[in-house]
Design an enzyme around this catalytic site. Structure first.
Site, mmCIF file in Angstrom:
data_model
loop_
_atom_site.group_PDB
_atom_site.id
_atom_site.type_symbol
_atom_site.label_atom_id
_atom_site.label_comp_id
_atom_site.label_asym_id
_atom_site.label_seq_id
_atom_site.Cartn_x
_atom_site.Cartn_y
_atom_site.Cartn_z
ATOM 1 N N CYS A 79 0.834 -1.198 0.000
ATOM 2 C CA CYS A 79 0.000 0.000 0.000
ATOM 3 C C CYS A 79 0.876 1.259 0.000
ATOM 4 O O CYS A 79 1.461 1.595 -1.025
ATOM 5 C CB CYS A 79 -0.961 -0.020 1.191
ATOM 6 S SG CYS A 79 -2.364 1.120 0.985
ATOM 7 N N HIS A 167 -3.887 -5.170 0.695
ATOM 8 C CA HIS A 167 -3.356 -5.699 1.950
ATOM 9 C C HIS A 167 -3.514 -7.227 1.982
ATOM 10 O O HIS A 167 -4.592 -7.741 2.297
ATOM 11 C CB HIS A 167 -4.088 -5.075 3.149
ATOM 12 C CG HIS A 167 -3.737 -3.641 3.369
ATOM 13 N ND1 HIS A 167 -2.667 -3.249 4.139
ATOM 14 C CD2 HIS A 167 -4.314 -2.509 2.901
ATOM 15 C CE1 HIS A 167 -2.590 -1.928 4.151
ATOM 16 N NE2 HIS A 167 -3.571 -1.454 3.407
ATOM 17 N N GLU A 169 -2.335 -9.214 4.090
ATOM 18 C CA GLU A 169 -2.266 -9.718 5.465
ATOM 19 C C GLU A 169 -3.625 -9.840 6.137
ATOM 20 O O GLU A 169 -3.757 -10.514 7.162
ATOM 21 C CB GLU A 169 -1.351 -8.826 6.314
ATOM 22 C CG GLU A 169 -1.855 -7.423 6.603
ATOM 23 C CD GLU A 169 -1.516 -6.400 5.527
ATOM 24 O OE1 GLU A 169 -1.583 -5.194 5.806
ATOM 25 O OE2 GLU A 169 -1.200 -6.814 4.388
#
Length: 509
Positions: A79, A167, A169
């Protein structure tokens, strides 16, 4: 030397989650502020640059010196990290006309890219950005796009440097762990050898070398962190570890006696100290929650110092500090506002001249439990819900009295035992009861009553940073409420807390 991945924190709310995903793949990693890069050595296999609440075009946005990393090891910008790399190399990053927040799908994927191996077409990802990369430098190749964002992922040709605007994660990126694995294993060539067993073996060896024949004192709380710390150190130095378990009078019903026996049964060199009267006397008439915490912290240190001083030639204080505490203390956001203070945070008073050892300070809470399992600690101890350091003092709103403690201990025991009996305990992250500074009218038999109100609280979470209230079955709540009102003298009303964190906190004080 343990190989590792470095994560540079630019202030993203997801930085710890990146680390947790890396650790899930049995790769050790460390989080460091973007402006405090540690000295590098051959153990560092790669770098991840996190997201940020800043725009790369903000005057005060994080600026990162990546000269020690690029062309020397693989780099992944996530990001903000991706946008920073693009701007750094001469690309154009601007506020997007179509901002992407939430779910998106990778409609175009360069399948031959090492980073995108195994990523299926239309893979769902989680976006959280107001800026977008409108123009890439000439040596940037786009390896993934969404419907609205052309540069969802890129590779810088001639080096192992990648950027992604989503993202991977977070849970909502359905194939995010695959992408992270691609980066760690295929690109960084990590061996995935960091496991609970390897941690135990390495840490015991390190503790033996560090502590030698020195004596160490540790304050046990009955919680997971201090328990695992105690067993790990006991394996390393045996009876040179002196554990002190203090009863502050604010523990759960029968907890002091029960946990103390468990500790002794585990072979720990532990002394139980019942200081209930001392704590309750110091808290008499105090209602302010912050003041209650500080009093408990002060008295705990006084009691602990009295007991530690009786042990001859102690040189070390062991603490059950875990990694989130360490990360918060060096946050790139600077000192955070005081929401609450913890009685075991802030170190030792000046008059206790001991060195500090923290064998668990590289682990997240879930990793502490896995290490405890590798050490053979009983699941009942490892699976215990978190319990606040100040105990029931911050679950009794208002001033503290022995009678209020008795009432809350009885209510809490009925609630917690009920969760166990209905096989609900392990599906709840934390549960407890709160005694409210409110009395309400009730009817018992033919008489009107004016008695206490208690609130029940049960949440689900992974680390306590966010939490949602648990939808306990109505029949269970009805049964527990009925038991509490019938069996606990002084209570005539039970309510259930259905607020989440944020905006509410888990504890009421």
């Amino acid at each position: 030397m343990q190989e590792k991945i470095l994560i540079l924190d630019c202030g993203s709310q997801y930085t710890q989650l990146i680390a947790r995903r890396v650790r899930e793949l049995n790769v050790y990693c460390e989080i460091h502020p973007y402006n405090a890069i540690p000295e590098l050595d051959d153990s560092v296999k790669g770098l991840i640059v996190s997201g940020s609440p800043f725009s790369v075009n903000d005057v005060d946005s994080p600026e990162i010196d990546l000269s020690a990393f690029r062309n020397k090891m693989p780099v992944l910008g996530v990001c903000y990290g991706a946008q920073y790399l693009a701007k750094l190399d001469g690309g154009r990053v601007e506020a997007s006309e179509t901002r992407e927040y939430g779910r998106a799908h990778l409609e175009e994927i360069q399948a031959q890219s090492p980073l995108m191996q195994g990523m299926p077409a239309n893979s769902q990802v989680w976006m959280s950005h107001g800026d977008t990369i409108l123009k890439t430098p000439e040596n940037f190749e786009i390896i993934a796009s969404t419907r609205d964002v052309r540069v969802a992922a890129y590779h810088i040709q001639g080096e192992d440097t990648y950027g992604i605007q989503f993202h991977p994660e977070v849970y909502h990126s359905t194939d995010g762990l695959q992408l992270i694995r691609n980066f760690l294993v295929d690109i960084c060539q990590c061996s995935q050898d960091w496991t609970p067993i390897s941690f135990v073996e390495d840490t015991i060896e390190q503790m033996r070398a560090k502590l030698g024949n020195d004596r160490v004192v540790l304050g046990l709380s009955g919680g997971v962190d201090s328990t695992v710390t105690a067993v790990l150190l006991s394996e390393a130095i045996g009876d040179n570890l002196h554990c002190i378990f203090v009863n502050n009078g604010l523990l759960r019903k029968n907890e002091f006696e029960g946990v103390l026996e468990q500790y002794k049964g585990m072979g720990l060199n532990v002394k139980g100290v019942d200081a209930s009267d001392r704590f309750l006397s110091a808290l008499a008439g105090v209602s302010d929650p912050e003041q209650k915490r500080k009093i408990i912290g002060r008295v705990f240190i006084e009691v602990f110092d009295d007991e530690a001083s009786a042990i001859k030639e102690v040189k070390w204080l062991a603490q059950g500090t875990i990694y989130p505490d360490v990360i918060e203390s060096v946050s790139v956001k600077g000192p955070s506002a005081t929401i609450k203070s913890h009685h075991n945070v802030g170190g030792l008073p000046d008059f206790m001249k001991l060195k500090v050892v923290e064998p668990m300070n590289t682990l997240f809470k879930d990793e502490v439990r896995r290490v405890g399992s590798a050490l053979g600690i009983h699941p009942d101890l490892l699976g215990r819900h978190p319990f606040p350091g100040p105990g029931l003092a911050i679950r009794i709103l208002g001033d503290i009295t022995a009678e209020k403690v008795r009432i809350l201990q009885e209510v809490d025991a009925l609630f917690i035992n009920g969760l166990r009996e209905h096989n609900l305990y392990d599906s709840v992250w934390q549960a407890g009861a709160i005694l409210l500074p409110v009395q309400s009218v009730g009817v018992m038999g033919d008489e009107r009553t004016y008695e206490q109100v208690v609130a029940l609280r049960a949440v689900e979470s992974t680390d306590g940073m966010t939490a949602d209230w648990v939808h306990l079955p109505y029949n269970f709540l009805a049964e527990v409420s009925n038991k509490i009102i019938n069996r606990v003298k002084g209570v005539n009303r039970v309510v259930y807390d259905i607020s989440s964190k944020p905006p509410a906190t888990i504890e009421w004080e």
